[in-house]
Design an enzyme around this catalytic site. Sequence first.
Site, mmCIF file in Angstrom:
data_model
loop_
_atom_site.group_PDB
_atom_site.id
_atom_site.type_symbol
_atom_site.label_atom_id
_atom_site.label_comp_id
_atom_site.label_asym_id
_atom_site.label_seq_id
_atom_site.Cartn_x
_atom_site.Cartn_y
_atom_site.Cartn_z
ATOM 1 N N THR A 123 0.819 -1.217 0.000
ATOM 2 C CA THR A 123 0.000 0.000 0.000
ATOM 3 C C THR A 123 0.853 1.268 0.000
ATOM 4 O O THR A 123 1.879 1.346 0.681
ATOM 5 C CB THR A 123 -0.919 0.008 1.231
ATOM 6 O OG1 THR A 123 -1.761 -1.148 1.192
ATOM 7 C CG2 THR A 123 -1.784 1.250 1.274
ATOM 8 N N GLY A 340 -26.440 -1.190 25.997
ATOM 9 C CA GLY A 340 -26.911 0.149 26.323
ATOM 10 C C GLY A 340 -25.751 1.083 26.638
ATOM 11 O O GLY A 340 -24.700 1.028 26.001
ATOM 12 N N GLU A 364 -6.909 -5.660 3.492
ATOM 13 C CA GLU A 364 -6.950 -6.839 2.605
ATOM 14 C C GLU A 364 -7.957 -6.626 1.468
ATOM 15 O O GLU A 364 -8.513 -7.582 0.920
ATOM 16 C CB GLU A 364 -7.301 -8.108 3.389
ATOM 17 C CG GLU A 364 -6.445 -8.364 4.602
ATOM 18 C CD GLU A 364 -5.211 -9.193 4.315
ATOM 19 O OE1 GLU A 364 -5.088 -9.731 3.198
ATOM 20 O OE2 GLU A 364 -4.362 -9.295 5.206
#
Length: 385
Positions: A123, A340, A364
């Site tokens: 990347t 909650g 990925e």
Amino acid sequence: MDNADLAEIVAAVRTFVRDDVVPREEEIDATDAVPESLVAGCKDMGLYGFTIPVEYGGLGLSVAQEIELVFELGWTTPALRSLFGTNNGIAGHVLLEGATDEQKKEWLPRLASGEVTASFALTEADAGSDPSSLTTGARRDGNRWVLNGAKRYITNAPVADVFMVFARTDPDAPGNRGITAFLVPSDTPGVSVGPADRKMGQFGAHTADVHFDDVVLPRDAVVGGEDGVNNGFRIAAQCLAHGRVHIAALCVGMAGRLVAESVEFAQSRRAGGAPIARFQLVQGLVADSVTDHYAGRALVREVAAAYDAGTDKITGPSAAKYFCSEMVNRVADRAVQIHGGAGYMRGVAVERFYRDARLFRIYEGTSQIQQVIIARQTLGPAARG
């Protein structure tokens, strides 16, 4: 490996994860580090090399066997799996898919033992899911290569001993062609790693930028030798396909933990004098998460079997990664809702998993990239411009 041996390994990992790692999850999240005692435990159990063949010191698991182990690893913080995920996954598979025999003999035993941590450097700032726009380049200089460029968000970069670097070696080649994979030890002059990224979640698992400034490499640094020149995209695609099945299994494991946390809280938390498990709207949230978990687990098992059989190594892995990464985020969201206000508080497991799960839809290959792959494989040439 036969079923009895696999069952023994899976049981040992389950015990390690639940007895040793789970009690230290908050510590890992707070310190952004996995304790050395747990790292040592992973090495002792052979977790740094469970996909690496036995001949190189690994466990040699098939993909169908691997996913059963990864289901267990998904029960806890993803930081644990990230320690050895690149060795077993996208980085180690660069060697398994494309390396010469000499390269495999030199590096795979060290990866399997945990002596070496490998990192997958694909990347870039402007090249993520689409590697065709890579700008990191390598040029020949006699019998050597000179590498220049930068990589971004590289998993395990701060601790890597070797990078599997993808660089453009033929600037005139169109699209994904002309890319080569290189073996680059992290102590090579000209290699530098930036500070660890500050992330939303997955604390204890580190990514960083990596820079290559006139890095001189010998000719045998090319993964696959001379035959590997301009063959990097094929290697990357094969590694990512395997990695997608692995990540899908990890998402299934995390979904299982989130279901367990949701069930335990719904049974013990009281409102109006009764456990909230009595309320049908809470029951609906739990039922949806249980169903999602079942569906994800069945899908991953089917895809893994097809991968091992060689009948589907493209569409199935993308479908599994797409469905399971989206699925675990739905399950995490429901878990927070069931808890909650407590589900929004630090120190509560579902809050941490909610942050951790978000990344699975991105790395990925993003969910959108998986959609494109699935559609193009299914529709054929009609879907391609």
